[in-house]
Design a protein around this motif. Structure first.
Motif, mmCIF file in Angstrom:
data_model
loop_
_atom_site.group_PDB
_atom_site.id
_atom_site.type_symbol
_atom_site.label_atom_id
_atom_site.label_comp_id
_atom_site.label_asym_id
_atom_site.label_seq_id
_atom_site.Cartn_x
_atom_site.Cartn_y
_atom_site.Cartn_z
ATOM 1 N N SER A 1 1.115 4.171 -3.048
ATOM 2 C CA SER A 1 0.845 5.581 -2.788
ATOM 3 C C SER A 1 1.694 6.497 -3.653
ATOM 4 O O SER A 1 1.294 7.638 -3.938
ATOM 5 N N TYR B 1 -11.178 -3.542 -3.664
ATOM 6 C CA TYR B 1 -12.289 -2.620 -3.419
ATOM 7 C C TYR B 1 -13.123 -2.365 -4.669
ATOM 8 O O TYR B 1 -14.333 -2.168 -4.585
ATOM 9 N N GLN C 1 -6.612 9.643 0.169
ATOM 10 C CA GLN C 1 -6.300 8.212 0.196
ATOM 11 C C GLN C 1 -7.235 7.423 -0.722
ATOM 12 O O GLN C 1 -8.394 7.783 -0.911
ATOM 13 N N ILE C 2 -6.690 6.332 -1.269
ATOM 14 C CA ILE C 2 -7.444 5.458 -2.168
ATOM 15 C C ILE C 2 -7.578 4.088 -1.519
ATOM 16 O O ILE C 2 -6.596 3.514 -1.041
ATOM 17 N N HIS C 3 -8.802 3.573 -1.494
ATOM 18 C CA HIS C 3 -9.071 2.259 -0.915
ATOM 19 C C HIS C 3 -8.622 1.184 -1.911
ATOM 20 O O HIS C 3 -9.154 1.108 -3.022
ATOM 21 N N ASP D 1 -9.381 -5.144 0.898
ATOM 22 C CA ASP D 1 -9.620 -5.558 2.275
ATOM 23 C C ASP D 1 -9.217 -7.011 2.447
ATOM 24 O O ASP D 1 -9.075 -7.754 1.470
ATOM 25 N N ALA E 1 0.831 -1.209 0.000
ATOM 26 C CA ALA E 1 0.000 0.000 0.000
ATOM 27 C C ALA E 1 0.862 1.255 0.000
ATOM 28 O O ALA E 1 0.534 2.251 -0.663
ATOM 29 N N GLU F 1 -8.142 -3.307 6.410
ATOM 30 C CA GLU F 1 -8.322 -2.474 5.226
ATOM 31 C C GLU F 1 -6.970 -1.933 4.786
ATOM 32 O O GLU F 1 -6.126 -1.607 5.630
ATOM 33 N N TYR F 2 -6.775 -1.808 3.476
ATOM 34 C CA TYR F 2 -5.519 -1.282 2.942
ATOM 35 C C TYR F 2 -5.821 -0.111 2.018
ATOM 36 O O TYR F 2 -6.553 -0.239 1.043
ATOM 37 N N TRP F 3 -5.265 1.049 2.374
ATOM 38 C CA TRP F 3 -5.450 2.298 1.662
ATOM 39 C C TRP F 3 -4.082 2.867 1.303
ATOM 40 O O TRP F 3 -3.082 2.583 1.968
ATOM 41 N N THR F 4 -4.058 3.704 0.260
ATOM 42 C CA THR F 4 -2.838 4.457 0.009
ATOM 43 C C THR F 4 -2.671 5.499 1.111
ATOM 44 O O THR F 4 -3.614 5.822 1.833
ATOM 45 N N ASP G 1 -5.675 10.151 -6.522
ATOM 46 C CA ASP G 1 -7.129 10.088 -6.411
ATOM 47 C C ASP G 1 -7.728 11.119 -7.357
ATOM 48 O O ASP G 1 -7.537 12.314 -7.173
#
Length: 355
Positions: free
Chosen positions: A190, A310, A205-207, A210, A186, A221-224, A195
């Motif tokens: 980034s 996602y 942040q971008i999802h 999961d 993640a 959960e993994y987001w940028t 986004d």
């Protein structure tokens, strides 16, 4: 006895004594009597039933283990080393994933002093093996593993990605890359995504994906990252990912998430896939396992969660990440370079034609 013979005899005795003192201790192999063997198999079956992410297959595998035990199929497995591969083979025939198995270790699990020390995380730059510039300034980043995040990993990622920021195109080599750190995946994503839902949400942040348990509940959960150290490569310039059958775990999550993302550059109004994946299908490892001790030298590993992107609500389990451009692993880099050079020339030509 001559002086020469006496010296030779002393040297021989000394070397023999030293060899005896430094000889490695015999490897442990836990003996298993019938009650202990039955406990191990039935307990593994119970854990499968309760924990495995695929409940239906886990129940079938657990029932099969109990039947084999009752038929005496494991009666001749008299040690931990002998039992582990037999049980693993039988479970894998029904629940084929890389995180579900019975593992033998050559030391006592109850004695923490005997456990091998983990490798130093910085010894290989946290899996970021090298960055170099190819022809036409194309960036090339080789990743061997996705290491757990700590301050050193954050600094190393920033240093490598900062080098890539000025490249007109970037190739990331994930061939044979593995590792379990989806946090590192993640973080690196980034530097490669923007986004673009609207001008107001840009750079948020971008999802990505999961991890879900067997009941479909989100457990991670993994987001940028909204902000990162160093400069970003950005979400518009050409990006190519090299993969093969040895690409597994977090490396697959990284490739799949980037492949699914659709970029929409505001300037041109065009849309397109963020990353082009080149090579052969990956290992197909979209699950995360959990290990528990079950005897002195055996531990169970069970897949307890599965990835869910996602955007697609799907993952790469079993079939692997499918390349956009198939290429033999040995030819994948050349293919990516040719595509990158063509993209760079195309961008230069378009810029020259603008009034």
């Amino acid at each position: 006895m001559s002086r020469q013979c006496w010296i030779a005899a002393v040297l021989l005795m000394t070397s023999t004594s030293a060899g005896a003192q430094t000889a490695a201790a015999p490897a442990l192999d836990e003996a298993l009597d019938a009650p202990t063997r039955a406990h191990i198999v039935t307990e593994f079956a119970r854990r499968l039933n309760e924990l495995h992410v695929d409940g239906a297959r886990a129940k079938a595998a657990a029932d099969d283990l109990r039947k084999r035990l009752a038929r005496g199929e494991y009666d001749d497995a008299l040690t931990a080393r002998a039992l582990a591969p037999r049980v693993t083979r039988d479970v894998a025939a029904i629940t084929p994933d890389r995180h579900t198995y019975l593992e033998f270790v050559p030391y006592d699990l109850g004695d923490a002093r005997l456990r091998p020390a983990p490798p130093a995380p910085a010894a290989d730059n946290y899996g970021l093996r090298k960055f170099e510039l190819l022809d036409d300034g194309i960036g090339y980043l080789k990743i061997t593993r996705f290491a757990p995040l700590d301050h050193g990993a954050l600094d190393t990622a920033a240093r490598f990605m900062d080098k890539a920021a000025d490249s007109p195109a970037l190739i990331i080599d994930l061939r044979d890359a593995g590792g379990d750190s989806q946090d590192m995946a993640a973080l690196l994503a980034s530097y490669l995504l923007d986004d673009q839902r609207s001008i107001f949400f840009k750079n948020q942040q971008i999802h990505l994906h999961d991890q879900l348990d067997r009941n479909g509940r989100v457990v991670a959960e993994y987001w940028t990252y909204g902000s990162v150290a160093g400069r970003r490569f950005g979400g518009v310039k050409p990006l190519y990912l090299l993969v093969n059958s040895g690409t597994s775990g977090a490396a697959e999550a990284f490739a799949y998430d980037l492949q699914q993302y659709v970029r929409r550059p505001f300037a041109s109004g065009k849309s397109g896939q963020r990353a082009l994946v080149i090579g052969t299908p990956t290992a197909g490892d979209a699950r995360v396992g959990s290990k528990q001790r079950i005897s002195r030298q055996l531990q169970t590993s069970i897949a307890v969660t599965r990835a869910s992107n996602y955007l697609t609500r799907y993952n790469w389990q079993g079939g692997g990440v499918q390349p956009d451009r198939m290429a033999e692993p040995s030819a994948a880099l050349d293919t990516a370079q040719q595509l990158a050079q063509a993209a760079i020339r195309g961008a230069s030509g378009a810029a020259e034609q603008q009034p």
